[in-house]
Design an enzyme around this catalytic site. Structure first.
Site, mmCIF file in Angstrom:
data_model
loop_
_atom_site.group_PDB
_atom_site.id
_atom_site.type_symbol
_atom_site.label_atom_id
_atom_site.label_comp_id
_atom_site.label_asym_id
_atom_site.label_seq_id
_atom_site.Cartn_x
_atom_site.Cartn_y
_atom_site.Cartn_z
ATOM 1 N N ILE A 105 38.022 95.756 6.955
ATOM 2 C CA ILE A 105 37.646 96.670 8.083
ATOM 3 C C ILE A 105 38.249 96.093 9.583
ATOM 4 O O ILE A 105 38.920 96.922 10.252
ATOM 5 C CB ILE A 105 36.039 96.719 8.436
ATOM 6 N N ASP A 123 40.059 84.840 12.282
ATOM 7 C CA ASP A 123 39.455 84.967 10.996
ATOM 8 C C ASP A 123 39.581 83.206 10.469
ATOM 9 O O ASP A 123 40.944 82.915 10.170
ATOM 10 C CB ASP A 123 39.881 86.072 10.080
ATOM 11 N N PRO A 140 30.741 88.527 7.651
ATOM 12 C CA PRO A 140 29.480 88.722 6.885
ATOM 13 C C PRO A 140 28.344 87.790 7.739
ATOM 14 O O PRO A 140 28.637 86.852 8.466
ATOM 15 C CB PRO A 140 29.818 87.907 5.599
ATOM 16 N N ARG A 174 26.743 93.405 10.903
ATOM 17 C CA ARG A 174 25.331 93.158 10.722
ATOM 18 C C ARG A 174 24.533 92.883 12.036
ATOM 19 O O ARG A 174 25.068 92.393 12.884
ATOM 20 C CB ARG A 174 25.036 91.902 9.856
ATOM 21 N N ASP A 183 25.739 99.657 15.248
ATOM 22 C CA ASP A 183 25.453 100.644 14.004
ATOM 23 C C ASP A 183 24.238 100.144 13.425
ATOM 24 O O ASP A 183 23.725 100.805 12.422
ATOM 25 C CB ASP A 183 26.626 100.446 12.926
ATOM 26 N N GLU A 234 13.966 97.253 19.672
ATOM 27 C CA GLU A 234 13.957 96.754 21.133
ATOM 28 C C GLU A 234 15.016 97.192 21.730
ATOM 29 O O GLU A 234 14.939 97.245 23.250
ATOM 30 C CB GLU A 234 14.074 95.153 21.012
ATOM 31 N N HIS A 242 23.402 103.620 11.710
ATOM 32 C CA HIS A 242 24.191 103.173 10.512
ATOM 33 C C HIS A 242 25.045 104.215 9.904
ATOM 34 O O HIS A 242 24.863 104.717 8.597
ATOM 35 C CB HIS A 242 23.077 102.685 9.566
#
Length: 387
Positions: free
Chosen positions: A148, A167, A203, A231, A255, A260, A272
């Site tokens: 992605i 990365d 991740p 996430r 997403d 909150e 999402h």
């Protein structure tokens, strides 16, 4: 006929790899060898003993007790990259929408309905409240350059942005897909300090949980836009709310809504939708079906989240597939038993992942019941099957 149980509706593209003359795929399947799942929660699911593998049509496997399944010799697969384009396009769309303040602007237009001929004048007068900026020439930081993040980086560069990427675990394949125009950051800290827009595509691990927090935000440029389509837990919710309220962060786009964040000014919450395209759903279904077929028919493991990658070209010879504990001398014990049965090993491969190991052994002659019983008697064997 092999039975496959589906726990969610899934694209018919599965039949490209689970042909109907070999597999019976149904939400009512009895004694299934495989399970196809999307979002169904399997933590309280009563897993049939017949199940060899579970394939998740998507990247995340939080809805599956992967470690427990591995301990019982059940492989869990996911479909990394299958929904990459759908997510990447949503990231770019969100960045454009937010930079031009389009969501607030279109919401305002709905409030002036009923003013008849006055609407054009009201539009011209009111539009100045929704002035936004262009992304061309701005600097985008991409943390995580996998399937992605790599697409986001390349496409953002093509839209005229300066792109800085970072990365720590960049694969060779991902590196080949990345444009040479993408600048390599020395670390996350450089991205935090220099970029107008920051997007995270990593991740959720112990070391990445809450990576966007009060400390990292303090090092960012004033008015930065942060995007999180990986996430929700990668960003500390309390800290991002405080940064939005102070104006340090201009917008937070995610997403992954939570209670909150709902109603917080300049928090743009998307329900999402990253992989919610017909194309993504087709790609995920096809990839999951291919993984199941390869494992059930040939014993090969690709894209498992709880077992090692392990593949051996299938030649038609008798094949034994063994899930076992990753302890010393397992290969010696298994090959000794096979040799004692006067059977020659034509080929084999062994791989491990944490406490679990997996061995594929091709034989020159079929394995008899005595051989299988002797192998099963090894203390650290978890599951054996013959193909």
């Amino acid at each position: 006929m092999k039975n496959i149980l589906t726990l969610n509706p899934i694209s018919d593209r599965i039949y490209d790899h689970l042909p109907k003359d070999e597999y019976s795929v149904s939400s009512e399947a009895v004694n299934p060898e495989g399970i196809l799942v999307r979002s169904a929660d399997m933590h309280s699911f009563d897993l049939p003993q017949s199940v060899l593998a579970v394939a998740r049509a998507g990247a995340g496997t939080n809805n599956i007790p992967c470690a427990d399944y591995a301990a019982n010799g059940v492989a869990v697969f996911n479909t990394p990259g299958a929904n990459a384009n759908g997510v990447a396009e949503l990231v770019l769309a969100a960045m454009l929408l937010s930079s031009r303040n389009l969501l607030a602007a279109t919401a305002w237009v709905s409030t002036i309905k009923g003013n008849g001929a006055e609407v054009p004048k009201m539009v011209e007068k009111g539009k100045k409240a929704f002035v936004g900026g262009e992304i061309k020439g701005k600097k985008l930081g991409v943390i995580g350059l996998g399937a992605i993040g790599g697409i986001v980086a390349n496409d953002a560069y093509n839209l005229g942005m300066e792109v800085l990427g970072f990365d720590t675990h960049l694969s060779v394949d991902a590196a080949w897909r990345l444009s040479r125009k993408i600048q390599k950051a020395t670390g996350k800290e450089q991205i935090f300090a220099e970029c107008d827009y920051i997007t995270v595509h990593v991740p959720l691990l112990d070391e990445t949980r809450g990576m966007i927090n009060a400390q990292s935000i303090a090092t960012m440029k004033d008015g930065v836009t942060i995007m999180n389509f990986a996430r929700g837990e990668l960003v500390n919710t309390a800290d991002i709310i405080a940064a939005l309220e102070s104006g340090k962060v201009a917008r937070y786009i995610t997403d992954f809504p939570c209670d909150e964040l709902i109603g917080v000014k300049n928090a743009i919450l998307i329900p999402h939708l990253g992989a919610s395209t017909p194309e993504s759903e087709d790609n995920c279904a096809e990839m999951a079906a291919k993984e199941l077929n390869e494992y059930i028919r040939y014993g090969n493991i690709r894209n498992s989240v709880n077992m090692p990658a392990c593949e051996l070209p299938y030649t038609g010879r008798p094949r034994i597939c063994i899930v076992h504990k990753n302890v010393a001398n397992m290969i010696g014990r298994m090959t000794e038993i096979i040799a004692a049965d006067n059977i020659n090993i034509s080929d084999m491969i062994n791989k491990s992942r944490g406490d679990i190991a997996y061995t594929i052994i091709d034989l020159d002659s079929p394995a008899d019941d005595k051989l299988l019983a002797d192998l099963n008697a090894i203390t650290d064997i978890i599951r054996i099957r013959v193909l």
